[in-house]
Design an enzyme around this catalytic site. Structure first.
Site, PDB file in Angstrom:
ATOM      1  N   SER A 199       0.832  -1.205   0.000  1.00 14.69           N
ATOM      2  CA  SER A 199       0.000   0.000   0.000  1.00 14.69           C
ATOM      3  C   SER A 199       0.867   1.256   0.000  1.00 14.69           C
ATOM      4  O   SER A 199       0.531   2.263  -0.639  1.00 14.69           O
ATOM      5  CB  SER A 199      -0.946  -0.002   1.206  1.00 14.69           C
ATOM      6  OG  SER A 199      -0.218  -0.007   2.416  1.00 14.69           O
TER       7      SER A 199
ATOM      8  N   LYS B 257     -16.213  -2.697   8.699  1.00 15.19           N
ATOM      9  CA  LYS B 257     -15.992  -3.245  10.038  1.00 15.19           C
ATOM     10  C   LYS B 257     -14.913  -2.480  10.807  1.00 15.19           C
ATOM     11  O   LYS B 257     -14.834  -2.579  12.029  1.00 15.19           O
ATOM     12  CB  LYS B 257     -15.643  -4.733   9.965  1.00 15.19           C
ATOM     13  CG  LYS B 257     -14.327  -5.052   9.294  1.00 15.19           C
ATOM     14  CD  LYS B 257     -14.055  -6.551   9.256  1.00 15.19           C
ATOM     15  CE  LYS B 257     -13.828  -7.112  10.631  1.00 15.19           C
ATOM     16  NZ  LYS B 257     -13.442  -8.548  10.598  1.00 15.19           N
ATOM     17  N   GLU B 258     -14.089  -1.695  10.099  1.00 15.51           N
ATOM     18  CA  GLU B 258     -13.026  -0.929  10.751  1.00 15.51           C
ATOM     19  C   GLU B 258     -13.461   0.497  11.078  1.00 15.51           C
ATOM     20  O   GLU B 258     -12.733   1.228  11.759  1.00 15.51           O
ATOM     21  CB  GLU B 258     -11.787  -0.872   9.842  1.00 15.51           C
ATOM     22  CG  GLU B 258     -11.291  -2.211   9.329  1.00 15.51           C
ATOM     23  CD  GLU B 258     -10.766  -3.113  10.436  1.00 15.51           C
ATOM     24  OE1 GLU B 258     -10.435  -2.584  11.521  1.00 15.51           O
ATOM     25  OE2 GLU B 258     -10.704  -4.335  10.226  1.00 15.51           O
TER      26      GLU B 258
ATOM     27  N   HIS C 279     -19.424   4.997   1.784  1.00 18.67           N
ATOM     28  CA  HIS C 279     -20.577   4.138   2.081  1.00 18.67           C
ATOM     29  C   HIS C 279     -21.050   4.508   3.479  1.00 18.67           C
ATOM     30  O   HIS C 279     -20.231   4.707   4.381  1.00 18.67           O
ATOM     31  CB  HIS C 279     -20.163   2.667   2.018  1.00 18.67           C
ATOM     32  CG  HIS C 279     -21.261   1.686   2.306  1.00 18.67           C
ATOM     33  ND1 HIS C 279     -22.528   1.813   1.795  1.00 18.67           N
ATOM     34  CD2 HIS C 279     -21.278   0.554   3.061  1.00 18.67           C
ATOM     35  CE1 HIS C 279     -23.277   0.799   2.208  1.00 18.67           C
ATOM     36  NE2 HIS C 279     -22.541   0.036   2.984  1.00 18.67           N
TER      37      HIS C 279
ATOM     38  N   GLY D 267     -13.932  -0.508  -5.474  1.00 18.72           N
ATOM     39  CA  GLY D 267     -12.899   0.519  -5.514  1.00 18.72           C
ATOM     40  C   GLY D 267     -11.902   0.348  -6.644  1.00 18.72           C
ATOM     41  O   GLY D 267     -11.399   1.331  -7.202  1.00 18.72           O
TER      42      GLY D 267
ATOM     43  N   GLU E 184     -28.330   1.073  -8.023  1.00 20.11           N
ATOM     44  CA  GLU E 184     -28.014  -0.196  -7.373  1.00 20.11           C
ATOM     45  C   GLU E 184     -28.645  -1.403  -8.060  1.00 20.11           C
ATOM     46  O   GLU E 184     -28.314  -2.538  -7.731  1.00 20.11           O
ATOM     47  CB  GLU E 184     -28.457  -0.167  -5.905  1.00 20.11           C
ATOM     48  CG  GLU E 184     -27.711   0.816  -5.040  1.00 20.11           C
ATOM     49  CD  GLU E 184     -26.252   0.451  -4.811  1.00 20.11           C
ATOM     50  OE1 GLU E 184     -25.837  -0.648  -5.229  1.00 20.11           O
ATOM     51  OE2 GLU E 184     -25.527   1.268  -4.222  1.00 20.11           O
TER      52      GLU E 184
ATOM     53  N   GLU F 264     -24.768  -0.098 -11.742  1.00 28.80           N
ATOM     54  CA  GLU F 264     -23.534  -0.677 -11.191  1.00 28.80           C
ATOM     55  C   GLU F 264     -23.234  -2.057 -11.765  1.00 28.80           C
ATOM     56  O   GLU F 264     -22.104  -2.551 -11.685  1.00 28.80           O
ATOM     57  CB  GLU F 264     -23.635  -0.763  -9.662  1.00 28.80           C
ATOM     58  CG  GLU F 264     -22.329  -1.173  -9.001  1.00 28.80           C
ATOM     59  CD  GLU F 264     -22.396  -1.131  -7.480  1.00 28.80           C
ATOM     60  OE1 GLU F 264     -21.412  -1.547  -6.848  1.00 28.80           O
ATOM     61  OE2 GLU F 264     -23.423  -0.688  -6.923  1.00 28.80           O
TER      62      GLU F 264
END
EC number: 1.1.1.86
Length: 346
Positions: A11, A42-43, A65, A91, A322, A326
């Protein structure tokens, strides 16, 4: 993270090679006017908790989001303006579309409880412009509509149906003694080829690629599929609107994603994922001519997803993106590395 900087991991390499300034939270965040949180859902709680301690007064916090705000219920400092720019694709595709001089369709929104200076929408517009989304289409939505429609789309037409249909169509072709390699390529690349027509002319153009008898056949099959799946789609929507779906997902986060990883492994072990490679080129029109069932599935899934969302009170802009817009970008991920790739990047 400091550890990533010290080790100069992938990264870090990606960021520095693309001329981004790399440093830790303490060095970068206090001076930033806009802080964009692109970490996994979740982070978010831990990340946002840390960010709020460091962000300067009257700055902007960006999401791609709204799950953390809507489903988790995160409370943000009142002086911070909270905005969202939600590209309707994984992404990886945002970057790829930007590199080729285009962009991906995007929903933008402002969290009404955190827009003290009434400038959130203008900042969201500028951010969406910076990633090229103005070339593909930017629609204003809301945090709630984006989250509920995103979850519904992914569970049904975007991921759920593409994955299930890929496995079932492949098994049907193999049962009928078709070449496994050809069958796998027809399906894997077929979704991408067929959904490309959705970008340019929606369901109408997709159907127009078929002969008249094939159109009639695809239409009849799609109507049967809609009747079969209507109650299932509605149950998914009910679980999402009520918060039950998100609650179960957050429980799995606390259990180290056991259910998610088990499902992902099951997908990786399917015969479709392990099919041999077909070397020859399949002509574009052949994907349509041999993919009548796939086209019927797409038509049924798009219409049923959109209708179910609209009937549940979701605004049309979110429901449209949606259910249809997409879809080609999700299909791109299957074309690259089949279903496992799609599951990893979503």
């Amino acid at each position: 993270k400091k550890n990533s900087i010290l080790k100069k991991n992938q990264s870090w390499i990606n960021a520095t090679e693309n001329n981004f300034k790399v440093d830790d939270y303490e060095s970068l965040i206090p001076n930033a006017d806009l802080v964009i949180n692109l970490t996994p859902d979740k982070e978010h709680h831990n990340v946002v908790t840390t960010l709020q301690k460091l962000m300067k007064k009257n700055s902007y916090l960006g999401y791609s989001h709204g799950f953390n705000i809507v489903e988790f219920g995160e409370i943000i400092r009142k002086d911070i303006t909270v905005i969202m720019v939600a590209p309707k694709c994984p992404g990886t595709e945002v970057r790829e579309e930007y590199k080729r001089g285009f962009g991906v369709p995007t929903l933008i929104a402002v969290h009404n409880e955190n827009d003290i200076h009434q400038k959130g929408l203008e900042i969201a517009k500028a951010w969406s412009f910076s990633i090229g989304s103005h070339r593909a289409g930017v629609l204003e939505s809301s945090f709630i509509a984006e989250v509920k429609s995103d979850l519904m789309g992914e569970q049904t037409i975007l991921c759920g149906m593409l994955q299930t249909a890929s496995i079932l169509c492949y098994e049907k072709l193999i049962t009928n003694k078709h070449d496994p390699a050809y069958a796998a390529k027809l399906i894997q690349n077929g979704w991408e080829t067929i959904t490309e027509s959705l970008k340019h002319g929606g369901i109408t153009l997709m159907m127009d690629r078929l002969s008249n008898p094939s159109k009639i056949r695809a239409y009849k099959i799609s109507e049967k599929i809609k009747k079969i799946l209507t109650s299932l789609f509605q149950q998914h929507m009910n679980n999402i609107i009520s918060g039950e779906f998100s609650s179960e997902m957050m429980k799995d986060w606390k259990n180290n994603d056991k259910k998610l990883l088990d499902w992902r492994k099951q997908t990786k072990d399917t015969s479709f994922e392990k099919a041999p490679i077909y070397i020859k080129k399949i002509p574009e029109q052949e994907y349509y001519d041999h993919g009548i069932l796939m086209i019927a599935i797409l038509k049924a899934g798009i219409e049923l997803s959109f209708e179910t969302m609209i009937n549940s009170g979701i605004i049309a802009e979110s429901a449209y993106y949606e259910s249809l817009h997409e879809l080609p970008l999700i299909a791109n991920t299957i074309a690259r590395k089949k279903l496992y790739e799609m599951n990893k990047v979503i």
